[in-house]
Design a protein around this motif. Structure first.
Motif, PDB file in Angstrom:
ATOM      1  N   THR A 216      -6.062   7.903  -0.673  1.00 48.40           N
ATOM      2  CA  THR A 216      -6.505   9.182  -1.223  1.00 48.40           C
ATOM      3  C   THR A 216      -6.596  10.223  -0.115  1.00 48.40           C
ATOM      4  O   THR A 216      -7.148   9.945   0.954  1.00 48.40           O
ATOM      5  N   LYS A 217      -6.060  11.392  -0.378  1.00 52.24           N
ATOM      6  CA  LYS A 217      -6.211  12.527   0.533  1.00 52.24           C
ATOM      7  C   LYS A 217      -7.294  13.441  -0.027  1.00 52.24           C
ATOM      8  O   LYS A 217      -7.356  13.693  -1.218  1.00 52.24           O
ATOM      9  N   ARG A 218      -8.139  13.968   0.878  1.00 53.66           N
ATOM     10  CA  ARG A 218      -9.226  14.829   0.449  1.00 53.66           C
ATOM     11  C   ARG A 218      -9.326  16.058   1.349  1.00 53.66           C
ATOM     12  O   ARG A 218      -9.003  15.994   2.531  1.00 53.66           O
ATOM     13  N   VAL A 346       3.678   7.974 -22.797  1.00 53.93           N
ATOM     14  CA  VAL A 346       3.785   7.772 -21.350  1.00 53.93           C
ATOM     15  C   VAL A 346       3.277   6.367 -21.068  1.00 53.93           C
ATOM     16  O   VAL A 346       2.079   6.103 -21.185  1.00 53.93           O
ATOM     17  N   SER A 347       4.170   5.450 -20.740  1.00 54.97           N
ATOM     18  CA  SER A 347       3.790   4.067 -20.418  1.00 54.97           C
ATOM     19  C   SER A 347       3.884   3.883 -18.912  1.00 54.97           C
ATOM     20  O   SER A 347       4.944   4.123 -18.315  1.00 54.97           O
ATOM     21  N   ILE A 348       2.786   3.484 -18.293  1.00 54.51           N
ATOM     22  CA  ILE A 348       2.763   3.397 -16.830  1.00 54.51           C
ATOM     23  C   ILE A 348       1.803   2.299 -16.396  1.00 54.51           C
ATOM     24  O   ILE A 348       0.764   2.075 -17.025  1.00 54.51           O
ATOM     25  N   MET A 349       2.170   1.608 -15.324  1.00 60.00           N
ATOM     26  CA  MET A 349       1.303   0.564 -14.789  1.00 60.00           C
ATOM     27  C   MET A 349       0.153   1.204 -14.021  1.00 60.00           C
ATOM     28  O   MET A 349       0.371   2.080 -13.178  1.00 60.00           O
ATOM     29  N   PRO A 350      -1.089   0.813 -14.260  1.00 58.09           N
ATOM     30  CA  PRO A 350      -2.227   1.396 -13.542  1.00 58.09           C
ATOM     31  C   PRO A 350      -2.108   1.233 -12.025  1.00 58.09           C
ATOM     32  O   PRO A 350      -2.499   2.112 -11.269  1.00 58.09           O
ATOM     33  N   GLU A 351      -1.541   0.096 -11.593  1.00 52.65           N
ATOM     34  CA  GLU A 351      -1.455  -0.182 -10.152  1.00 52.65           C
ATOM     35  C   GLU A 351      -0.353   0.604  -9.446  1.00 52.65           C
ATOM     36  O   GLU A 351      -0.209   0.516  -8.227  1.00 52.65           O
ATOM     37  N   SER A 352       0.445   1.362 -10.197  1.00 50.56           N
ATOM     38  CA  SER A 352       1.609   2.030  -9.604  1.00 50.56           C
ATOM     39  C   SER A 352       1.241   3.158  -8.654  1.00 50.56           C
ATOM     40  O   SER A 352       2.043   3.548  -7.807  1.00 50.56           O
ATOM     41  N   MET A 353       0.025   3.703  -8.767  1.00 50.61           N
ATOM     42  CA  MET A 353      -0.391   4.805  -7.897  1.00 50.61           C
ATOM     43  C   MET A 353      -1.907   4.890  -7.890  1.00 50.61           C
ATOM     44  O   MET A 353      -2.586   4.188  -8.644  1.00 50.61           O
ATOM     45  N   GLY A 354      -2.440   5.753  -7.036  1.00 53.73           N
ATOM     46  CA  GLY A 354      -3.875   5.920  -6.925  1.00 53.73           C
ATOM     47  C   GLY A 354      -4.450   6.787  -8.034  1.00 53.73           C
ATOM     48  O   GLY A 354      -3.729   7.371  -8.845  1.00 53.73           O
ATOM     49  N   THR A 355      -5.768   6.883  -8.046  1.00 53.00           N
ATOM     50  CA  THR A 355      -6.466   7.624  -9.092  1.00 53.00           C
ATOM     51  C   THR A 355      -6.012   9.065  -9.181  1.00 53.00           C
ATOM     52  O   THR A 355      -5.745   9.588 -10.271  1.00 53.00           O
ATOM     53  N   GLU A 356      -5.926   9.739  -8.036  1.00 58.86           N
ATOM     54  CA  GLU A 356      -5.576  11.158  -8.055  1.00 58.86           C
ATOM     55  C   GLU A 356      -4.145  11.377  -8.531  1.00 58.86           C
ATOM     56  O   GLU A 356      -3.868  12.326  -9.268  1.00 58.86           O
ATOM     57  N   GLU A 357      -3.237  10.490  -8.109  1.00 63.60           N
ATOM     58  CA  GLU A 357      -1.856  10.626  -8.574  1.00 63.60           C
ATOM     59  C   GLU A 357      -1.777  10.473 -10.090  1.00 63.60           C
ATOM     60  O   GLU A 357      -1.089  11.235 -10.771  1.00 63.60           O
ATOM     61  N   HIS A 358      -2.499   9.490 -10.631  1.00 61.62           N
ATOM     62  CA  HIS A 358      -2.540   9.315 -12.086  1.00 61.62           C
ATOM     63  C   HIS A 358      -3.093  10.574 -12.755  1.00 61.62           C
ATOM     64  O   HIS A 358      -2.554  11.052 -13.758  1.00 61.62           O
TER      65      HIS A 358
END
Length: 483
Positions: A216-218, A346-358
């Motif tokens: 995560t970038k902040r 929109v079908s997407i794997m939860p593990e594919s990216m971080g919270t902010e990207e989702h």
């Protein structure tokens, strides 16, 4: 447009109260955090560890300004001008074209080692070059990328401060809005360059952290002379066209509820709800696996699309094709709605990216598709994105954003058993849910009996009893008699 007007009014009020003239950054979300933008004609410092996005942020500010008719200068001590042009193209920024148009000037400074050893290096020649470029292109802003590298060219901290303050005065005398970038790793001794924090009118710290294997970038505004700002850390992502921030800048929750009700797609359930779902609210369908949650959600989606509404269905559990085929078994055909562009999955794997990207991908999809209703199947899967706290934060921010836009949100929550509490990510969310429908089942000697209970529905006279239901090849059939 109304929401944007409120933002502009807030910025105008802030500017009038402080007297600070500001330059909009045009970076998505950053102007909300800064209450209008960078201080005009003054200096802003971007500090942070390598790879945190300092150069990208500074370059985007300069690029968007140049495109809007505000020429600028980019001075780099870290990389060649050719490398800068190539890197910018990955974001879709054609710097060479802007240079040809006289809207941008790129300067790469490579200092001769012999000059450094002799101690004769000073900034007078650099001042003259900058002054010439300002007059040539009419620049009103400048980025100096890698000010810490420039400071290393001088022996002794007193000499460093003397030269940098002279540069600061030169740029301020020319009324240039100046952005400096410098490496600064939180927790490490940076006292050598601490005078930069005092010199700059606005100081922004960028951070990059990894927790539970999620990156995560902040961004955090440390100070802003003469102006208010959002002081909390704000997550951001670097997308293919630049930086996106999604700050929570509203202090109060001012949601505009729509007066109409919308059908759940089932007449019996509508009756139990006192006339259907309230438009623009949040509904939670909760229950263990196999209790019929997706069937209830798709019944609603299908009915809404037939009424001419647009529905966005985010599926963290199953592919689009798998869901469509599964719903055909109970007589729900969503394919016509997809062909009519009324229904999008929109079908997407939860593990594919971080919270902010989702979060950003979902918000951008909402912006493009403009749905009236959003279904998330299942929010319980969001815990796989980055842990319980990240899942809770994700759900709360999506609900807030959708309620602000008047979008109805229907959440599916998978419980591990039929008696588990109705919560997501280990923290209760019932206070921000308007309607909760609990599904469960029990077994007899010969069959499985599914039950439905409207646990909560704000502002309505709803049923408080359990109702049995079955999934048939013609949809959901609910027994009106209470159990």
């Amino acid at each position: 447009m109304e929401g944007q007007g409120k933002k502009n009014n807030r910025r105008s009020t802030q500017q009038a109260a402080t007297g600070i003239r500001k330059v909009p950054t045009q970076i998505r979300g950053l102007d909300d955090i800064l209450y209008g933008g960078f201080p005009a004609g003054r200096t802003t410092l971007l500090s942070g560890a390598p790879g945190t996005g300092k150069t990208v942020l500074a370059l985007e500010f300069l690029y968007r300004g140049a495109v809007s008719g505000n020429p600028g200068i980019f001075l780099t001590f870290e990389e060649t001008v050719e490398a800068l042009r190539e890197n910018a193209l990955t974001l879709g920024y054609d710097l060479a074209y802007l240079e040809e148009q006289g809207a941008l000037s790129l300067l790469g400074v490579q200092v001769d080692p012999d000059v450094l050893l002799s101690g004769d290096f000073n900034l007078k020649a650099l001042f003259a070059i900058i002054g010439g470029k300002v007059k040539t292109i009419g620049a009103d802003r400048i980025v100096i990328d890698g000010i810490d590298i420039l400071m290393r060219l001088f022996r002794g901290s007193r000499r460093q401060q003397s030269e940098i303050f002279a540069m600061h005065k030169c740029l301020r005398d020319q009324r240039l809005t100046t952005i400096l970038t410098a490496k600064n790793i939180k927790g490490q001794d940076s006292s050598q360059y601490s005078f930069l924090d005092f010199m700059a009118d606005c100081v922004i710290y960028l951070d990059h952290r990894v927790k539970e294997q999620v990156s995560t970038k902040r961004l955090q505004v440390i100070k802003y002379r003469g102006s208010g700002y959002v002081s909390n850390e704000c997550p951001f992502v670097i997308m293919t066209d630049g930086i996106y921030l999604l700050p929570v800048t509203q202090i109060t929750m001012s949601y505009r509820l729509k007066p109409q009700r919308i059908s759940s797609g089932n007449p019996s359930l509508d009756a139990f709800l006192g006339g259907g779902y309230q438009a623009g609210t949040c509904i939670l369908i909760s229950g263990p696996a196999g209790s019929g949650k997706t069937s209830v959600a798709c019944t609603f989606a299908c009915a809404a699309c037939k009424e001419g509404h647009k529905v966005l269905y985010v599926n963290y559990e199953e592919s689009q094709e798998g869901m469509l085929i599964g719903m055909l078994s109970i007589g729900i055909d969503l394919r016509p709605a997809i062909e009519d562009s009324a229904f999008q999955v929109v079908s997407i794997m939860p593990e594919s990216m971080g919270t902010e990207e989702h979060l950003f991908h979902l918000m951008m999809t909402i912006k493009r598709f403009e749905p009236e209703h959003l279904v998330i199947d299942a929010v319980s899967a969001c815990e796989r994105i980055g842990g319980k706290l990240a899942a809770f934060d994700f759900v709360v921010r999506i609900i807030d954003a959708c309620k602000t836009k008047g979008i109805t949100v229907l959440l599916i929550n998978q419980l591990s058993n039929a008696t588990q509490e109705h919560d997501v990510s280990g923290m209760g969310i019932s206070s921000i849910i308007d309607t909760i429908i609990k599904l469960d089942y029990k077994f007899t000697d010969s069959e499985m009996i599914r039950n439905l209970l409207v646990m909560k529905s704000r502002g309505t006279r709803h049923s408080h009893k359990f109702h049995s239901f079955v999934l048939t090849d013609q949809g959901i059939r609910i027994d009106a008699a209470a159990i």
